[in-house]
Design an enzyme around this catalytic site. Structure first.
Site, PDB file in Angstrom:
ATOM      1  N   TRP A   1      44.564  45.660  31.628  1.00 55.47           N
ATOM      2  CA  TRP A   1      43.222  45.141  31.370  1.00 55.47           C
ATOM      3  C   TRP A   1      42.290  46.220  31.919  1.00 55.47           C
ATOM      4  O   TRP A   1      42.144  46.367  33.126  1.00 55.47           O
ATOM      5  CB  TRP A   1      43.052  43.823  32.113  1.00 55.47           C
TER       6      TRP A   1
ATOM      7  N   CYS B   1      45.851  43.271  35.808  1.00 54.02           N
ATOM      8  CA  CYS B   1      46.921  43.797  34.960  1.00 54.02           C
ATOM      9  C   CYS B   1      48.218  43.122  35.388  1.00 54.02           C
ATOM     10  O   CYS B   1      48.277  42.479  36.428  1.00 54.02           O
ATOM     11  CB  CYS B   1      47.072  45.294  35.165  1.00 54.02           C
TER      12      CYS B   1
ATOM     13  N   GLU C   1      31.522  22.797  31.861  1.00 57.75           N
ATOM     14  CA  GLU C   1      32.877  23.202  31.514  1.00 57.75           C
ATOM     15  C   GLU C   1      33.051  23.273  29.986  1.00 57.75           C
ATOM     16  O   GLU C   1      33.720  24.172  29.471  1.00 57.75           O
ATOM     17  CB  GLU C   1      33.886  22.232  32.159  1.00 57.75           C
TER      18      GLU C   1
ATOM     19  N   LYS D   1      34.178  26.660  28.086  1.00 51.80           N
ATOM     20  CA  LYS D   1      35.349  26.725  27.200  1.00 51.80           C
ATOM     21  C   LYS D   1      34.949  27.316  25.851  1.00 51.80           C
ATOM     22  O   LYS D   1      35.628  28.165  25.312  1.00 51.80           O
ATOM     23  CB  LYS D   1      35.971  25.331  26.982  1.00 51.80           C
TER      24      LYS D   1
ATOM     25  N   GLU E   1      33.967  31.155  26.136  1.00 58.03           N
ATOM     26  CA  GLU E   1      34.981  32.141  26.526  1.00 58.03           C
ATOM     27  C   GLU E   1      36.051  32.358  25.465  1.00 58.03           C
ATOM     28  O   GLU E   1      36.617  33.438  25.387  1.00 58.03           O
ATOM     29  CB  GLU E   1      35.603  31.834  27.894  1.00 58.03           C
TER      30      GLU E   1
ATOM     31  N   ARG F   1      47.593  38.438  31.689  1.00 56.76           N
ATOM     32  CA  ARG F   1      46.871  39.158  32.741  1.00 56.76           C
ATOM     33  C   ARG F   1      46.137  40.386  32.215  1.00 56.76           C
ATOM     34  O   ARG F   1      45.374  41.034  32.932  1.00 56.76           O
ATOM     35  CB  ARG F   1      47.835  39.597  33.846  1.00 56.76           C
TER      36      ARG F   1
ATOM     37  N   LYS G   1      43.426  36.276  33.199  1.00 59.36           N
ATOM     38  CA  LYS G   1      43.701  34.953  33.768  1.00 59.36           C
ATOM     39  C   LYS G   1      43.260  34.824  35.225  1.00 59.36           C
ATOM     40  O   LYS G   1      42.655  33.842  35.605  1.00 59.36           O
ATOM     41  CB  LYS G   1      45.198  34.664  33.641  1.00 59.36           C
TER      42      LYS G   1
ATOM     43  N   HIS H   1      12.008  20.869  30.673  1.00 60.11           N
ATOM     44  CA  HIS H   1      11.410  21.892  31.553  1.00 60.11           C
ATOM     45  C   HIS H   1      11.598  23.295  30.972  1.00 60.11           C
ATOM     46  O   HIS H   1      11.462  24.283  31.682  1.00 60.11           O
ATOM     47  CB  HIS H   1      12.009  21.788  32.954  1.00 60.11           C
TER      48      HIS H   1
ATOM     49  N   ASN I   1      47.959  47.626  39.564  1.00 62.93           N
ATOM     50  CA  ASN I   1      46.987  46.570  39.316  1.00 62.93           C
ATOM     51  C   ASN I   1      45.963  46.646  40.447  1.00 62.93           C
ATOM     52  O   ASN I   1      46.353  46.665  41.617  1.00 62.93           O
ATOM     53  CB  ASN I   1      47.704  45.210  39.315  1.00 62.93           C
ATOM     54  N   GLY I   2      44.688  46.692  40.110  1.00 69.92           N
ATOM     55  CA  GLY I   2      43.658  46.768  41.160  1.00 69.92           C
ATOM     56  C   GLY I   2      42.686  47.893  40.844  1.00 69.92           C
ATOM     57  O   GLY I   2      42.669  48.428  39.730  1.00 69.92           O
TER      58      GLY I   2
HETATM   59  O1  M6R Z   1      42.285  31.026  39.495  1.00 72.48           O
HETATM   60  P1  M6R Z   1      40.909  30.435  39.737  1.00 72.48           P
HETATM   61  O2  M6R Z   1      40.899  28.959  39.575  1.00 72.48           O
HETATM   62  O3  M6R Z   1      40.325  30.885  41.034  1.00 72.48           O
HETATM   63  O4  M6R Z   1      40.022  31.054  38.587  1.00 72.48           O
HETATM   64  C1  M6R Z   1      38.658  30.846  38.554  1.00 72.48           C
HETATM   65  C2  M6R Z   1      38.054  31.352  37.271  1.00 72.48           C
HETATM   66  O5  M6R Z   1      38.278  32.729  37.122  1.00 72.48           O
HETATM   67  C3  M6R Z   1      38.611  30.634  36.032  1.00 72.48           C
HETATM   68  O6  M6R Z   1      38.442  29.261  36.128  1.00 72.48           O
HETATM   69  C4  M6R Z   1      37.918  31.152  34.766  1.00 72.48           C
HETATM   70  O7  M6R Z   1      36.587  30.754  34.747  1.00 72.48           O
HETATM   71  C5  M6R Z   1      38.645  30.726  33.512  1.00 72.48           C
HETATM   72  N1  M6R Z   1      38.403  31.717  32.505  1.00 72.48           N
HETATM   73  C6  M6R Z   1      38.206  29.408  32.991  1.00 72.48           C
HETATM   74  O8  M6R Z   1      38.772  29.057  31.784  1.00 72.48           O
END
Ligand code: M6R
Length: 606
Positions: free
Chosen positions: A74, A2, A479, A483, A486, A27, A601, A502, A100-101
């Site tokens: 969040w 959050c 990756e 992308k 997500e 966040r 994030k 396989h 937050n937490g």
């Molecule tokens: O802040 P970080 O690089 O440690 O974050 C790692 C992952 O949480 C972050 O890369 C996440 O997978 C993103 N949603 C990727 O777009």
């Protein structure tokens, strides 16, 4: 995760507090709220993104205040609605808390507080904090917060205000980040530095266990035992404009366009002639000479960057590079020995699993080299050595320019390690040379945006995608799939191209397109065979390959070319393509790529 902001001063405007909160919307964005003390003590909360809160406040008319706290949520405990939104207040409606937490022992505390007569209105874990503070309050807010947080288990960053206390906020952290802004006549705090940049560049990162009193003309920090302590003031040289959209529809798009600049910033000052200069590494250089293995931990996109690092270092040396996802590493027998080197990669520097992995490795004697974007973040402070990405703030939830910056730094780190281990030849010099020229080439790749957009239009209605690649192409496939899933919520899987037969090839049919990462590298013909196999199952194929390779038209329905480079550097060269493809599909589907559902994030909880 959050977002929290707090302000203390004179004649402050509620609009300013909300603008600051909006900088943290990445966040969390399922509900938002604000508490402020001016002529009156007011609390206002709304389900939905911050704009809904903002419009509601506008209808109530502009207000001035002395002390204010705000929160964007969040949800973890309790569905997103007006009641569960923060701030939460005590039984007398005098104390307000944003958090937050996760409070792990909230059930026990709640039972205890109910037995003492407290009345709860939400389903959140946070509400126990405010009632606990009420229970401990004997006229001194700082003391009450200190006593309350000692009873909490789990992670928290909190900001607390009281209806009768007109000149301060009490803040505390353990496990979740909290930053204070320093010196300009306004007391400031936030979950990260971006909301503070409008007011100051000087910031203090609270440490675990810290409790702070924030006033308009300064702050005091105490440890859990009530001893006053000093914390380092960091200067943040990020440009506030960098955290704005700059006329683009989405942050994500703007940040993809910043890929070349992010790479320049990651490389600048770190290459002299045909050598890498990473002065930051000096304290661990001796350990890296003759090293037999290196451990790496990270999550998500950072993990895929770590895989590129593994291929790179292992291809040029005999060093074993063991890469683990942090959430796995932290619960494994770590196999770390005294003076091993562990590389931790995290753009935010606040990812809970990565931090715990680092702590575990340190307990076993490892030295930590972090690759991190946020200066002063927890990872930065807990590492022996930090190499900054220098990518500037990234607001879109999906990592884009920070992925490019991570790769840039990891190639430099890899090259330095390769050199320290006695391998420095024409090929490594070529890699460095091509790396330095890469930003210009990335600009060329970005010029393909109209073509990538067209392709996104053509493929946006498929429900499944399979990304494949070999060697350096495999992390790119991973990756690319991440992308896409997500931000567009399309199911996408990634495999090493050789793994298709396989099992995964059974999935392929005309409704299951394959996105093949197939540059002109030493395994080109192997990957080509895998693409042919996929095509023979009538799957549509998009090939991402090297300019000039016309043979791709024979095996693919659609082809996107990138300029040629050294084979190890294709993950960088191809990054904008996989990012833009996912971005356009999400945008065309009417989704907001900056705020994908269920994501935040930085993942500061386990
Ligand atoms: O802040 P970080 O690089 O440690 O974050 C790692 C992952 O949480 C972050 O890369 C996440 O997978 C993103 N949603 C990727 O777009």
């Amino acid at each position: 995760m959050c977002g929290i902001v707090g302000m203390v001063g004179e004649n402050l405007k509620v609009e300013d507090l909300v603008v600051s909160l909006q900088k943290l919307e990445y966040r969390g964005y399922d509900s938002a709220g604000i508490a402020f003390l001016g002529d009156e003590f007011e609390v206002f909360k709304k389900k939905g993104p911050i704009d809904i809160l903002k419009n509601g406040l506008k209808e109530k008319g502009s207000k001035g205040f002395l002390v204010g706290i705000a929160h964007t949520r969040w949800a973890t405990h309790g569905e997103p609605n007006d009641v569960n939104a923060h701030p939460h207040t005590d039984c007398r409606n005098e104390i307000a808390v944003v958090h937050n937490g996760i409070v792990e022992n909230f059930r026990e505390i709640k039972e205890y507080l109910i037995s003492k007569g407290h009345k709860f209105s939400s389903e959140t874990d946070t509400e126990v904090i405010v009632h606990l503070i009420e229970e401990e309050f004997e006229g001194d807010l700082l003391q009450a917060v200190m006593k309350a947080v000692r009873k909490l288990r789990g992670a928290y960053a909190i900001a607390v205000m009281h209806r009768k206390v007109k000149d301060l906020i009490v803040a505390a952290r353990r496990g979740s980040p909290l930053v204070l802004g320093v010196g300009n006549g306004v007391g400031l705090l936030a979950s990260d530095v971006t909301p503070l940049l409008r007011y100051t560049r000087n910031v203090v990162f609270l440490e675990d266990g810290d409790v702070a009193v924030v006033k308009k003309d300064g702050y005091e920090i105490y440890d859990m035992d009530g001893n006053k302590c000093e914390r380092k003031v960091y200067y943040i040289d990020w440009d506030e404009k960098a955290a704005e959209k700059g006329g683009h529809k989405h942050f994500m798009y703007k940040e993809i366009l910043e890929d070349p600049q992010a790479l320049v910033n990651a490389l600048v000052g770190r290459v002299k002639g045909d050598r890498v200069v990473l002065e930051e590494l000096e304290p661990v250089e001796d350990l890296l000479k003759g090293i037999k293995r290196i451990k790496v931990v990270s999550c998500g996109t950072s993990y895929y960057a770590a895989l590129v690092f593994k291929y790179f270092v292992e291809n040029f040396t005999d060093i074993d590079v063991d890469v683990d996802v942090s959430s796995e590493f932290r619960y494994k027998r770590p196999h770390v020995r005294e003076n091993d080197v562990l590389v931790a990669i995290s753009q935010s520097g606040e990812t809970a699993d990565t931090l715990e992995s680092v702590r575990l490795a340190k307990r076993h004697g490892a030295k930590i080299v972090s690759v991190v974007n946020v200066v002063g973040s927890t990872l930065d402070r807990e590492s022996n050595v930090s190499i900054y990405m220098n990518a500037g703030p990234e607001i879109g939830v999906a990592a884009t320019k920070t992925y490019v910056a991570e790769l840039g730094v990891l190639y430099l780190l890899g090259l330095k390690i390769i050199e320290l281990n006695g391998v420095w030849n024409e090929e490594t010099k070529t890699v460095l040379d091509r790396l330095v020229r890469m930003p210009e080439l990335l600009e060329n790749v970005l010029r393909k945006d109209p073509q990538i957009r067209e392709l996104s239009e053509k493929y946006k209605d498929y429900n499944h995608f399979m990304y494949i690649g070999r060697n350096y192409g495999y992390p790119t496939a991973l990756e690319g799939a991440l992308k896409l899933k997500e931000i567009s919520y399309i199911h996408a899987a990634a495999y090493q191209a050789g793994e298709l037969k396989h099992g995964p090839i059974a999935l392929l049919d005309p409704n299951f397109p394959v996105f093949a990462v197939i540059p002109d590298d030493s395994l080109f013909f192997k990957t080509k065979n895998n693409v042919i196999e996929a095509r023979s199952r009538n799957a549509k194929v998009i090939a991402l390959g090297t300019e000039g390779n016309k043979s791709l038209y024979e095996i693919a329905d659609d082809v996107i070319f990138v300029p040629p480079t050294h084979e190890s550097l294709y993950p960088l060269m191809m990054a904008p393509v996989i990012q833009l493809f996912a971005y356009h599909i999400a945008d065309m589907k009417g989704l907001d790529p900056d705020k994908p559902r269920n994501l935040a994030k930085s993942v500061t909880v386990e």
